[in-house]
Design a protein around this motif. Structure first.
Motif, PDB file in Angstrom:
ATOM      1  N   ARG A  13       0.844  -1.183   0.000  1.00 42.73           N
ATOM      2  CA  ARG A  13       0.000   0.000   0.000  1.00 42.73           C
ATOM      3  C   ARG A  13       0.883   1.237   0.000  1.00 42.73           C
ATOM      4  O   ARG A  13       1.929   1.282   0.652  1.00 42.73           O
ATOM      5  N   LEU A 201     -13.182  -2.083   6.019  1.00 46.14           N
ATOM      6  CA  LEU A 201     -11.929  -2.805   5.810  1.00 46.14           C
ATOM      7  C   LEU A 201     -12.088  -3.890   4.755  1.00 46.14           C
ATOM      8  O   LEU A 201     -11.136  -4.256   4.066  1.00 46.14           O
ATOM      9  N   ALA A 204     -11.728  -2.254   1.363  1.00 46.53           N
ATOM     10  CA  ALA A 204     -10.313  -1.953   1.160  1.00 46.53           C
ATOM     11  C   ALA A 204      -9.555  -3.210   0.720  1.00 46.53           C
ATOM     12  O   ALA A 204      -8.663  -3.143  -0.130  1.00 46.53           O
ATOM     13  N   LYS A 208      -7.673  -3.887  -2.888  1.00 47.33           N
ATOM     14  CA  LYS A 208      -6.311  -4.394  -2.976  1.00 47.33           C
ATOM     15  C   LYS A 208      -6.228  -5.606  -3.908  1.00 47.33           C
ATOM     16  O   LYS A 208      -5.260  -5.787  -4.631  1.00 47.33           O
ATOM     17  N   SER A 271      -9.449  -0.294  11.891  1.00 47.08           N
ATOM     18  CA  SER A 271      -8.743  -1.094  10.888  1.00 47.08           C
ATOM     19  C   SER A 271      -9.061  -0.599   9.485  1.00 47.08           C
ATOM     20  O   SER A 271      -8.168  -0.478   8.632  1.00 47.08           O
ATOM     21  N   ASP A 275      -6.512   1.176   6.726  1.00 48.40           N
ATOM     22  CA  ASP A 275      -6.394   0.745   5.336  1.00 48.40           C
ATOM     23  C   ASP A 275      -6.570   1.919   4.383  1.00 48.40           C
ATOM     24  O   ASP A 275      -5.859   2.034   3.366  1.00 48.40           O
ATOM     25  N   ARG A 343      -2.074  -3.282  11.214  1.00 47.95           N
ATOM     26  CA  ARG A 343      -2.134  -2.245  10.187  1.00 47.95           C
ATOM     27  C   ARG A 343      -1.291  -1.030  10.571  1.00 47.95           C
ATOM     28  O   ARG A 343      -0.593  -0.458   9.727  1.00 47.95           O
TER      29      ARG A 343
END
Length: 637
Positions: A13, A201, A204, A208, A271, A275, A343
């Motif tokens: 990331r 999350l 996210a 990804k 969380s 992200d 994270r």
């Protein structure tokens, strides 16, 4: 704009300092975690699959697809238990791709889930048959987006482990439906956010995996809706302030400086926000996360890493409100804490986040599972009369599959890499790892240790990288006096509470020895923590200890007073799966002066009470023998 599908474990990331490595790159082969991971795969996952079948959770999907004409069974968010179980199976399959039993169980679940999905992508079995008109009408209470989030997370994990898009396609259709449904009114969409955070999350993770920007944009929308009148989490007019605090909705997220309300929801929200920061670099998100983290760890967290002081609302309390016998400390909250700290660790590369993650793993989370892998704690008190025992399942069964998915993915928490050919070791256990380097190639490490019982850790380089690599070793805050030694040369002292950087022109066979002193620590609480005032909690290494009645001849351990004598250690191979116990001296509180009533108008006087040999065992292992009193905080003489 959509990009080509990518394996989630290989992406970094943009605003993270560190990059996680795939759980498949790390093999844990120790005497502590390895048996637990094996039991999770062979006992816990099959038993949870059976529970989901027997309690109607899987049949709810068959009902939604028209395969069975039966009533919906259980709580309205029961779908999420199936999704978490499937996520745990996906992680296990990543390590054991030929496990036929796992393949068969996962295939059953994926088939029933896919068959239950509507043509427009909607999927929630509670609303699938006779509540179609109620869909998306009560985001505050009905957990539709929460359930969707757990499906999406399971799909991302399954894709990562198998490279199959079978479940991912289901998740994408559902996520697309959500993105088309929720957003600004100006775009013809519904305003709102979920009462139980999770979708943030999850989306996210889907971003990804797919690179589709719409999923990240939707995370930003849902996070931004909180604390606004459009959030749909408030009552009109509000009945009391707690209503909005319970949902972390009393102010916009970027103005939130404390952890409040339902503790699991808070952890999932943080969380998701972490992200989002990792992808956008929004400094206001990071500032809010850091402020909340400080509030949690400095004022609202148990010594075990447990989170949530109040049974009412499964919620955080006020500063220093941390009762022992009425601690809620939900297992799911500890797991959420691990997820959030992980994270933050990737963002900052700061050892304090790894320290907290380790504390919660070994104590607040692990206590939630019996040693045989077949029963669970929902709440984790720090003092009990013996009545609190683990159960094989719950009507609200969020904790069991949550434990299963964390244990199945545990190897992915041990190492990270960075963009400067750095290798970061966060946790310690015997095993091996093949870690990719940014400059090309990889480095293979073998780790030898009996951690957490001893702090002697040895790394051996089993193959060398094409480019140089720096090994960063976490030195826990409790490891004052730690040293690092390369190839038997003179050891050098390293700073506790930080990562020690070891630069060396590595060749095959090179060794690094890390020595972490593990004295017994007698912890003292802030005097504003009422239940811990005048008491001590014993800890050694990453483990917090407790006293159990079974080790003290029927004495209520809450009446034990520790002396000031030295505390010894003793490894007991046959006890509780093999544990180091602590040995101390003490006395039993003499309560005879209060025999006639609860109060005296004078000091009791008298002797310090019967002398007793005190044995402390790791907190994670309590309640695995016969019932009896237990305490973490012990009176001091």
């Amino acid at each position: 704009m959509a990009r080509q599908l990518t394996n989630p474990s290989t992406q970094i990331r943009r605003y993270n300092r560190l990059r996680p490595v795939s759980a498949r790159s790390v093999q844990i082969q120790d005497a502590f975690w390895s048996p637990r991971i094996a039991i999770n795969r062979s006992v816990t996952l099959p038993s949870q699959f059976q529970q989901c079948e027997e309690t109607g959770r899987v049949d709810n999907f068959r009902r939604a697809s028209g395969k069975k004409e039966i009533p919906f069974e259980g709580i309205f968010f029961n779908d999420s238990d199936v999704y978490k179980l499937l996520e745990a199976m996906a992680f296990a399959l990543g390590q054991h791709p030929d496990d036929e039993a796992l393949i068969r169980m996962a295939d059953v679940l994926i088939t029933e889930i896919a068959d239950a999905q509507d043509a427009n992508g909607y999927l929630n079995t509670y609303f699938s048959v006779n509540r179609v008109g109620e869909r998306w009408t009560n985001l505050k209470d009905m957990h539709e987006l929460y359930c969707a989030g757990h499906l999406i997370q399971a799909a991302a994990a399954h894709f990562d482990a198998t490279e199959s898009t079978r479940l991912l396609d289901v998740a994408k259709r559902l996520a697309d439906h959500i993105c088309e449904t929720f957003g600004p009114v100006s775009e013809g969409k519904r305003e709102g956010a979920c009462g139980h955070e999770e979708i943030e999350l999850a989306l996210a993770a889907l971003y990804k995996a797919t690179g589709n920007d719409r999923y990240l944009n939707q995370v930003e929308y849902f996070l931004g809706a909180r604390g606004q009148e459009v959030s749909a989490l408030y009552t009109t007019p509000p009945t009391r302030d707690f209503d909005r605090r319970y949902f972390q909705d009393q102010v916009p997220f970027r103005d939130l400086t404390e952890v409040v309300g339902h503790s699991v929801r808070q952890m999932y929200l943080d969380s998701g926000a972490a992200d989002l920061y990792a992808e956008t670099g929004d400094a206001s998100l990071l500032a809010a996360l850091e402020a909340q983290w400080r509030n949690m760890t400095e004022r609202r967290m148990y010594v075990t890493g447990g989170l949530g002081a109040r049974w009412e609302g499964e919620a955080f309390g006020a500063d220093w409100e941390l009762p022992s016998d009425r601690a809620y400390a939900e297992t799911c909250a500890a797991i959420g804490g691990v997820m959030w700290n992980w994270r933050m660790l990737q963002i900052a590369g700061d050892a304090k986040y790894a320290d907290q993650m380790e504390l919660q793993l070994y104590n607040a989370m692990l206590a939630g599972l019996s040693l045989d892998g077949a029963s669970y704690f929902y709440q984790n008190p720090l003092s009990n009369d013996g009545s609190h025992r683990r159960q094989p399942w719950f009507g609200c069964a969020c904790c069991p599959p949550n434990i299963a998915r964390l244990l199945a993915s545990l190897s992915g928490y041990f190492y990270s890499v960075d963009d400067s050919n750095g290798v970061w070791a966060h946790l310690y256990a015997a095993g091996s790892a093949e870690l990719p380097l940014q400059g090309g190639g990889s480095i293979a490490l073998k780790q030898e240790t009996i951690y957490p019982w001893d702090g002697d850790i040895r790394f051996t380089v089993e193959n060398t990288p094409h480019a140089g690599a720096t090994l960063h070793l976490r030195i826990p805050e409790w490891a004052q006096g730690a040293t690092v030694q390369v190839n038997g040369e003179a050891p050098r002292s390293v700073e506790a509470g930080a990562y020690a950087a070891v630069d060396h022109p590595w060749t095959t066979g090179d060794t690094v020895r890390l020595t972490l002193p593990m004295p017994v620590r007698a912890l003292t609480a802030d005097p504003r923590i009422a239940d811990a005032y005048g008491k001590t909690a014993l800890a050694r290494g990453p483990l917090v200890y407790c006293l159990e009645q079974i080790d003290h001849d029927g004495v209520d351990v809450r009446d034990i007073v520790l002396s000031d004598d030295a505390i010894g250690i003793d490894f007991q191979k046959e006890l509780l799966g093999g544990v180091t116990v602590l040995r101390a001296a003490g006395n039993v509180l003499d309560r005879s002066a209060w025999a006639a009533g609860a109060y005296l108008d004078r000091a009791p006087g008298g002797s310090p009470g019967q002398a007793i040999a005190v044995t402390a065992v790791p907190y994670y292992a309590w309640a695995n023998r016969e019932a009896g009193s237990m305490t973490v905080w012990v009176r001091k003489g």
